[in-house]
Design a protein around this motif. Structure first.
Motif, PDB file in Angstrom:
ATOM      1  N   PRO A   4     -48.579 -26.283  12.055  1.00 52.23           N
ATOM      2  CA  PRO A   4     -49.484 -25.215  11.632  1.00 52.23           C
ATOM      3  C   PRO A   4     -49.289 -24.820  10.181  1.00 52.23           C
ATOM      4  O   PRO A   4     -48.219 -24.980   9.601  1.00 52.23           O
ATOM      5  CB  PRO A   4     -49.101 -24.064  12.565  1.00 52.23           C
ATOM      6  N   PHE A   5     -50.360 -24.268   9.586  1.00 50.61           N
ATOM      7  CA  PHE A   5     -50.265 -23.616   8.286  1.00 50.61           C
ATOM      8  C   PHE A   5     -51.339 -22.539   8.228  1.00 50.61           C
ATOM      9  O   PHE A   5     -52.314 -22.551   8.986  1.00 50.61           O
ATOM     10  CB  PHE A   5     -50.382 -24.608   7.122  1.00 50.61           C
ATOM     11  N   TRP A   6     -51.150 -21.594   7.330  1.00 51.87           N
ATOM     12  CA  TRP A   6     -52.019 -20.422   7.257  1.00 51.87           C
ATOM     13  C   TRP A   6     -52.547 -20.259   5.827  1.00 51.87           C
ATOM     14  O   TRP A   6     -51.882 -19.665   4.971  1.00 51.87           O
ATOM     15  CB  TRP A   6     -51.249 -19.177   7.690  1.00 51.87           C
ATOM     16  N   PRO A   7     -53.738 -20.800   5.521  1.00 56.60           N
ATOM     17  CA  PRO A   7     -54.249 -20.741   4.142  1.00 56.60           C
ATOM     18  C   PRO A   7     -54.374 -19.328   3.591  1.00 56.60           C
ATOM     19  O   PRO A   7     -54.156 -19.117   2.387  1.00 56.60           O
ATOM     20  CB  PRO A   7     -55.632 -21.409   4.272  1.00 56.60           C
ATOM     21  N   LEU A   8     -54.715 -18.365   4.436  1.00 59.11           N
ATOM     22  CA  LEU A   8     -54.859 -16.976   3.990  1.00 59.11           C
ATOM     23  C   LEU A   8     -53.689 -16.111   4.442  1.00 59.11           C
ATOM     24  O   LEU A   8     -53.765 -14.875   4.357  1.00 59.11           O
ATOM     25  CB  LEU A   8     -56.177 -16.387   4.512  1.00 59.11           C
ATOM     26  N   GLY A   9     -52.624 -16.722   4.906  1.00 57.86           N
ATOM     27  CA  GLY A   9     -51.512 -15.967   5.460  1.00 57.86           C
ATOM     28  C   GLY A   9     -51.803 -15.579   6.899  1.00 57.86           C
ATOM     29  O   GLY A   9     -52.907 -15.779   7.425  1.00 57.86           O
ATOM     30  N   THR A  10     -50.804 -15.026   7.573  1.00 58.46           N
ATOM     31  CA  THR A  10     -51.014 -14.603   8.951  1.00 58.46           C
ATOM     32  C   THR A  10     -52.028 -13.454   8.995  1.00 58.46           C
ATOM     33  O   THR A  10     -52.192 -12.705   8.036  1.00 58.46           O
ATOM     34  CB  THR A  10     -49.699 -14.160   9.600  1.00 58.46           C
ATOM     35  N   SER A  11     -52.678 -13.321  10.142  1.00 56.63           N
ATOM     36  CA  SER A  11     -53.826 -12.427  10.236  1.00 56.63           C
ATOM     37  C   SER A  11     -53.448 -11.036  10.729  1.00 56.63           C
ATOM     38  O   SER A  11     -52.524 -10.874  11.530  1.00 56.63           O
ATOM     39  CB  SER A  11     -54.865 -13.032  11.188  1.00 56.63           C
ATOM     40  N   HIS A  12     -54.204 -10.056  10.269  1.00 56.60           N
ATOM     41  CA  HIS A  12     -54.142  -8.678  10.758  1.00 56.60           C
ATOM     42  C   HIS A  12     -55.508  -8.315  11.335  1.00 56.60           C
ATOM     43  O   HIS A  12     -56.539  -8.860  10.941  1.00 56.60           O
ATOM     44  CB  HIS A  12     -53.762  -7.715   9.636  1.00 56.60           C
ATOM     45  N   PHE A  13     -55.521  -7.364  12.243  1.00 51.00           N
ATOM     46  CA  PHE A  13     -56.763  -7.044  12.938  1.00 51.00           C
ATOM     47  C   PHE A  13     -57.856  -6.526  12.009  1.00 51.00           C
ATOM     48  O   PHE A  13     -59.037  -6.651  12.311  1.00 51.00           O
ATOM     49  CB  PHE A  13     -56.496  -6.026  14.051  1.00 51.00           C
ATOM     50  N   ALA A  14     -57.485  -5.949  10.881  1.00 44.40           N
ATOM     51  CA  ALA A  14     -58.484  -5.414   9.960  1.00 44.40           C
ATOM     52  C   ALA A  14     -59.034  -6.465   8.990  1.00 44.40           C
ATOM     53  O   ALA A  14     -59.962  -6.182   8.237  1.00 44.40           O
ATOM     54  CB  ALA A  14     -57.885  -4.249   9.164  1.00 44.40           C
ATOM     55  N   ASP A  15     -58.473  -7.680   8.998  1.00 41.08           N
ATOM     56  CA  ASP A  15     -58.915  -8.706   8.060  1.00 41.08           C
ATOM     57  C   ASP A  15     -60.366  -9.093   8.316  1.00 41.08           C
ATOM     58  O   ASP A  15     -60.769  -9.327   9.467  1.00 41.08           O
ATOM     59  CB  ASP A  15     -58.045  -9.962   8.183  1.00 41.08           C
ATOM     60  N   THR A  16     -61.132  -9.208   7.239  1.00 40.62           N
ATOM     61  CA  THR A  16     -62.511  -9.668   7.384  1.00 40.62           C
ATOM     62  C   THR A  16     -62.608 -11.189   7.300  1.00 40.62           C
ATOM     63  O   THR A  16     -63.636 -11.759   7.678  1.00 40.62           O
ATOM     64  CB  THR A  16     -63.408  -9.027   6.318  1.00 40.62           C
ATOM     65  N   TRP A  17     -61.575 -11.842   6.780  1.00 42.12           N
ATOM     66  CA  TRP A  17     -61.477 -13.303   6.793  1.00 42.12           C
ATOM     67  C   TRP A  17     -60.165 -13.690   7.471  1.00 42.12           C
ATOM     68  O   TRP A  17     -59.119 -13.100   7.196  1.00 42.12           O
ATOM     69  CB  TRP A  17     -61.501 -13.886   5.380  1.00 42.12           C
ATOM     70  N   VAL A  18     -60.222 -14.683   8.336  1.00 40.30           N
ATOM     71  CA  VAL A  18     -59.056 -15.159   9.078  1.00 40.30           C
ATOM     72  C   VAL A  18     -59.088 -16.679   9.041  1.00 40.30           C
ATOM     73  O   VAL A  18     -60.169 -17.291   9.092  1.00 40.30           O
ATOM     74  CB  VAL A  18     -59.095 -14.664  10.543  1.00 40.30           C
ATOM     75  N   SER A  19     -57.910 -17.302   8.973  1.00 37.61           N
ATOM     76  CA  SER A  19     -57.889 -18.768   9.001  1.00 37.61           C
ATOM     77  C   SER A  19     -56.611 -19.276   9.651  1.00 37.61           C
ATOM     78  O   SER A  19     -55.581 -18.600   9.648  1.00 37.61           O
ATOM     79  CB  SER A  19     -58.010 -19.355   7.592  1.00 37.61           C
ATOM     80  N   LEU A  20     -56.706 -20.471  10.189  1.00 37.65           N
ATOM     81  CA  LEU A  20     -55.565 -21.199  10.747  1.00 37.65           C
ATOM     82  C   LEU A  20     -55.770 -22.676  10.475  1.00 37.65           C
ATOM     83  O   LEU A  20     -56.879 -23.199  10.646  1.00 37.65           O
ATOM     84  CB  LEU A  20     -55.447 -20.983  12.259  1.00 37.65           C
ATOM     85  N   GLY A  21     -54.710 -23.344  10.044  1.00 43.69           N
ATOM     86  CA  GLY A  21     -54.770 -24.778   9.832  1.00 43.69           C
ATOM     87  C   GLY A  21     -53.761 -25.527  10.680  1.00 43.69           C
ATOM     88  O   GLY A  21     -52.702 -25.003  11.022  1.00 43.69           O
ATOM     89  N   LEU A  22     -54.120 -26.745  11.036  1.00 43.56           N
ATOM     90  CA  LEU A  22     -53.199 -27.701  11.660  1.00 43.56           C
ATOM     91  C   LEU A  22     -53.245 -28.981  10.841  1.00 43.56           C
ATOM     92  O   LEU A  22     -54.340 -29.460  10.497  1.00 43.56           O
ATOM     93  CB  LEU A  22     -53.600 -28.006  13.106  1.00 43.56           C
ATOM     94  N   LYS A  23     -52.077 -29.533  10.530  1.00 44.85           N
ATOM     95  CA  LYS A  23     -52.045 -30.719   9.682  1.00 44.85           C
ATOM     96  C   LYS A  23     -51.283 -31.850  10.351  1.00 44.85           C
ATOM     97  O   LYS A  23     -50.258 -31.662  11.011  1.00 44.85           O
ATOM     98  CB  LYS A  23     -51.423 -30.405   8.324  1.00 44.85           C
TER      99      LYS A  23
END
Length: 712
Positions: free
Chosen positions: A621-640
Motif C-alpha cells: 500500500p501507499f497513500w498519495p494524499l496521506g492517510t484519510s480523515h473523515f473531513a477530507d474532501t479528497w481521499v486516495s489509496l494506492g497499491l503497487k
C-alpha cells in the motif's frame, strides 16, 4: 565495549556484554550504529564524560516484593527488579525456516528465574518478531507483575536536533464505525517536552496506548510508528494479542525508551503467580525500522504480516462475498427474502453468500443467542433449502455466528454449569444482555465444536462470519491468579480452539468480526483469512476507513462493505464499489431491487475485480494524499506491484474537481501509462507528469470515485 553487532535484512542491532555480565540492547534501526550517538554523562569522579549504557536494558521484568531502587519512575516500567540485575548466560545466533533467530538467555539467581528473549527475523523483511519466556527455576513461587516483549532505550539518539523538534509519534485511533484513523504528534504535544538538561532528562510522564479487555482494538490498533524527521528513519511496531496490551514511550536518565507488552498488573489487572518449574511466555510483538516515511514502514509491515499468517486458499483466491446484512436485511432473514437476493448475487458474480444474524430465532434474537438452531418460522422448509439454493447457483453458503457468548434468555444457559461463564466478585459477568463463555473450560470447547461441526455437516456451510459484540471487561476470577490472568488464559484458549477448527476444516473461511473492527489484531489475523473492517453505514465516511485499512491489515484480508442504495444513482453505486475494489469485497445492498443501470455497474466492478485480485494479494500500500480523515474532501489509496500501481481517488464534495496526487516512487519515470480503469464509461480525464511524479485527475461530480491504473 564488548559488542555483538547483527546486520540482517536492512536492520542493524547492537548488543553490549557488560563487565558485570549484563546484556544491553544499544541499537535497533535501519540506520547503521554510531557509538558517538550514545549518551555521555558527567563523571563526578574523573570530572570528564563517560559513556552511560546502564539503562539500555534488553528486558524489563517486575516481580512482586522486589525493590525498585532507581530514579523517579511513577508507573513507568523502568528500574524494574529483577530487570535491572539480569545476567547473561549465553547468546544464541541461529537460523530456521523463516530466517535468522537470536535467543538471549539471562538469569536472576536471587529470584530464581531464567529468561529467553527471542528475536525472529524473516528473510527479506525489515521487521523482527519478539517475545520473552520466563521460567521459575527456584523453589518458591514468583509473582509476575510485568514482562516486556520488547524494550529499547535510545530511540531518539540519532541526529542533532532536540527530541522536541524531530520526533513524531503516529497513533492509529480506532473505534466503532471510526476505525483506523491515524494522527501524528510531537513529544511536546503529548506532554513529553524536554524540561531538564539533556543528560538527566527524566520525568513521571508516559505517552503510549493501552487496551484493557477482550475487544483488542476498541480505542487504538495495537501498533504505532515513531518517526525521526531529522534522520528520515522510523521505528514501527505491532502487538499481536487479542486482549489487553500496553506500549509506552518515556524518558530515563537523558534517553527516551519504548516498551511493548501484553497485559500488565497496573493497567489491566494481570498478575501471574509463577510456580517452580512453570514457564510464562509473553505475547509476541513485531518491531521494524525503515529509512523513509509512513508508507515505507507499512510496506514492510504488510510483508511481515503475510509471512506470519496461516497459509490458506482464501488469501490466494480473494473470492467475492455477498452478505445480506448491511443496508439490506439488517438481521431479519427469511426464505422469501433470501431467494431473490441469492439470484441477484449470483447474477452480479458473487462467489460466497452469507446469511447474517437472525437465522436462529423467530423474532428478537439479541438476548437468546447460544444454541444456534435454525428458526422454522423464518425458514419453513428448513435452513437447508436456502443453503442448497445458494450451492445450486454455484456459490458457497455461509452464516453469521457469535460463538463466544450466550444470551441471558438462551435456554441452554440455564442447563450448563456456572463455570462456563466469566465471573467476578462471585457473579456472572453481563454485557449487553449476554454472558461471556470461558474457552478454558473443555465443555465450552465441546459446545463450540458441536455448533461448527453441525453447520458444516448438516448445512454444508463453507463460510462463517464470526462476530463478537460484547466487552466483558478486565477478566474472570475463576481458576486464575488474577482476573487479567483469567482473561489471558481464555484468549489463548480461544486461539487454540480456532487452530483446531482450521485443522479440521482447512478450506472453511471464518471471517473475524467484532462489531466491525474491534479486534483487528494479528493474534486473530495470523489465523483468520479475512476481517470485517467496520460497521460504518455511510458509504461516504466508509471511504476514509477503506483508504486507511491497509495500514491495519493486508489488503487481501481487509473486507470492505459495498452497499449501493435503491435510490442512490450512478455515482453513488460507483463510489460504493470503489470503496471495496482494491481490498476484499463484502457486497451487500438490495441488489434485487436497485435500478438496472446501478446493478450493471456492480457487475462491471466485480468483473473488473476478478482481473486485478491476483495483484492485490502481493501489492504493497501507499497513500498519495496521506492517510484519510473523515473531513477530507479528497481521499486516495494506492497499491503497487513491480510493474503496475492502482490508485482509488474519492471526491467528497470538493468544489473543484481536479486533484493532483504525488506518486513519489515513480518520479522521473517517463514510461508510465495511465488510464481510468473503473467505471468503463467514466467521463474522467487523467494525466501523468514524470518530472514531478504526479497524477492529475478530473472527477466529474462532487460525490464521485474512480480507480486508475498506472503501468510502468
Amino acid at each position: 565495549m564488548d559488542l555483538i553487532q547483527i546486520d540482517e535484512n536492512g536492520l542493524h542491532l547492537v548488543f553490549e556484554k557488560t563487565e558485570d555480565f549484563g546484556c544491553k540492547l544499544l541499537h535497533f534501526s535501519a540506520l547503521p550504529f554510531d557509538e558517538r550517538s550514545l549518551l555521555h554523562v558527567h563523571d563526578r569522579e574523573t570530572g570528564g564524560l563517560r559513556l552511560n549504557t546502564e539503562r539500555y536494558n534488553l528486558l524489563e521484568i517486575m516481580i512482586s516484593g522486589q525493590n525498585r531502587p532507581g530514579e523517579r519512575h511513577g508507573n513507568k516500567y523502568i528500574s524494574t527488579s529483577p530487570g535491572d540485575r539480569m545476567k547473561l548466560v549465553y547468546f544464541a545466533d541461529k537460523h530456521n525456516e523463516f530466517g535468522r533467530k537470536l535467543e538471549i538467555h539471562m538469569e536472576d539467581k536471587i529470584c530464581g528465574i531464567e529468561t529467553i528473549s527471542h528475536m525472529q527475523f524473516y528473510n527479506g523483511v525489515q521487521a523482527v518478531r519478539c517475545w520473552t519466556d520466563v521460567k521459575n527455576v527456584g523453589t518458591e513461587p514468583q509473582g509476575l507483575e510485568y514482562v516486556s516483549s520488547f524494550a529499547l532505550t535510545g530511540i531518539e539518539k540519532e541526529g542533532m536536533l532536540s527530541t522536541d523538534d524531530k520526533m513524531r509519534v503516529w497513533y492509529p485511533h480506532n473505534g466503532w464505525q471510526r476505525e483506523m484513523q491515524w494522527e501524528s504528534y510531537t513529544f511536546p504535544q503529548l506532554g513529553l517536552a524536554r524540561c531538564q538538561p539533556e543528560e538527566i532528562q527524566r520525568s513521571s510522564k508516559v505517552i503510549g496506548a493501552t487496551n484493557i479487555g477482550n475487544w483488542s482494538t476498541k480505542e487504538y490498533l495495537p501498533m504505532g510508528l515513531l518517526e525521526n524527521t531529522e534522520t528520515g528513519s522510523n521505528l514501527f511496531w505491532q502487538i499481536e494479542h487479542n486482549g489487553s496490551w500496553h506500549w509506552e514511550i518515556s524518558d530515563q536518565m537523558g534517553n527516551f525508551y519504548i516498551q511493548l507488552s501484553g497485559p500488565t498488573e497496573t493497567e489491566s489487572h494481570w498478575w501471574k503467580n509463577l510456580q517452580p518449574g512453570e514457564t510464562f511466555t509473553t505475547v509476541p510483538v513485531c518491531v521494524g525500522s525503515t529509512l523513509g516515511k509512513f508508507d515505507d514502514a507499512m510496506g514492510e509491515l504488510t510483508k511481515y504480516r503475510r509471512m506470519i499468517r496461516r497459509k490458506n486458499a482464501d488469501n490466494e483466491k480473494l473470492c467475492v462475498i455477498f452478505n445480506d446484512y448491511m443496508n439490506c436485511l439488517w438481521g431479519n432473514p427469511t426464505t422469501a427474502k433470501e431467494l431473490p437476493l441469492i439470484d441477484a448475487a449470483h447474477k452480479a458474480g458473487c462467489e460466497y453468500f452469507c446469511v447474517d444474524a437472525g437465522w436462529y430465532a423467530d423474532g428478537f434474537w439479541w438476548d437468546n443467542v447460544g444454541e444456534w438452531l435454525p428458526s422454522k418460522e423464518r425458514f419453513p422448509n428448513g435452513l437447508e433449502e436456502v443453503m442448497d439454493y445458494i450451492r445450486s447457483k454455484g456459490m458457497i453458503p455461509g452464516v453469521w455466528l457469535e460463538i463466544e457468548v450466550m444470551g441471558i434468555c438462551c435456554p441452554k444457559a440455564a442447563r450448563v454449569h456456572p463455570d462456563w461463564f466469566f465471573t467476578r466478585h462471585g457473579k456472572k459477568v453481563h454485557d449487553r444482555s449476554r454472558w461471556q463463555l470461558d474457552f478454558r473450560n473443555p465443555e465450552v470447547v465441546e459446545h463450540a465444536n458441536e455448533v461448527v461441526d453441525r453447520l458444516v455437516r448438516d448445512y454444508h456451510v463453507g463460510y462463517i462470519k464470526m462476530d463478537y459484540n460484547i466487552e466483558p471487561g478486565i477478566g474472570t476470577e475463576l481458576n486464575a491468579d488474577s482476573v487479567g490472568d483469567g482473561l489471558l488464559g481464555h484468549e489463548r484458549a480461544y486461539l487454540a480452539w480456532l487452530d483446531s477448527v482450521f485443522a479440521r476444516y482447512p478450506d472453511l473461511v471464518i471471517e473475524n468480526c467484532s462489531s466491525g473492527g474491534m479486534r483487528i489484531d494479528y493474534a486473530m489475523l495470523s489465523r483468520h483469512s479475512i476481517q470485517s473492517t467496520s460497521d460504518q453505514e455511510d458509504y461516504l465516511r466508509y471511504a476514509s476507513i477503506a483508504a486507511n485499512a491497509p495500514s491495519g491489515l493486508t489488503p487481501e484480508q481487509s473486507a470492505i462493505w459495498s452497499y449501493p442504495m435503491k435510490g442512490g444513482g450512478r455515482e453513488e453505486a460507483v463510489f460504493n464499489m470503489c470503496n471495496a475494489l482494491m481490498q476484499r469485497i463484502h457486497q451487500s445492498g438490495h441488489l434485487a431491487e436497485i435500478p438496472e443501470e446501478d446493478f450493471t455497474l456492480v457487475k462491471e466492478a466485480l468483473d473488473y475485480y476478478k482481473t486485478i485480485r491476483g495483484d492485490i494479494k502481493r501489492a504493497l500500500p501507499f497513500w498519495p494524499l496521506g492517510t484519510s480523515h473523515f473531513a477530507d474532501t479528497w481521499v486516495s489509496l494506492g497499491l503497487k506491484t513491480a510493474h503496475k500501481a492502482y490508485i482509488t481517488v474519492w471526491r467528497r464534495g470538493a468544489p473543484d474537481g481536479r486533484c493532483t496526487l504525488p506518486v513519489d516512487f515513480l518520479r522521473g519515470n517517463e514510461h508510465v501509462n495511465v488510464r481510468c480503469a473503473y467505471p468503463a464509461n467514466h467521463n474522467t480525464k487523467c494525466a501523468w507528469n514524470p518530472e514531478k511524479g504526479t497524477l492529475t485527475v478530473d472527477l466529474p461530480a462532487p460525490i464521485c470515485a474512480r480507480i486508475f491504473e498506472l503501468e510502468y
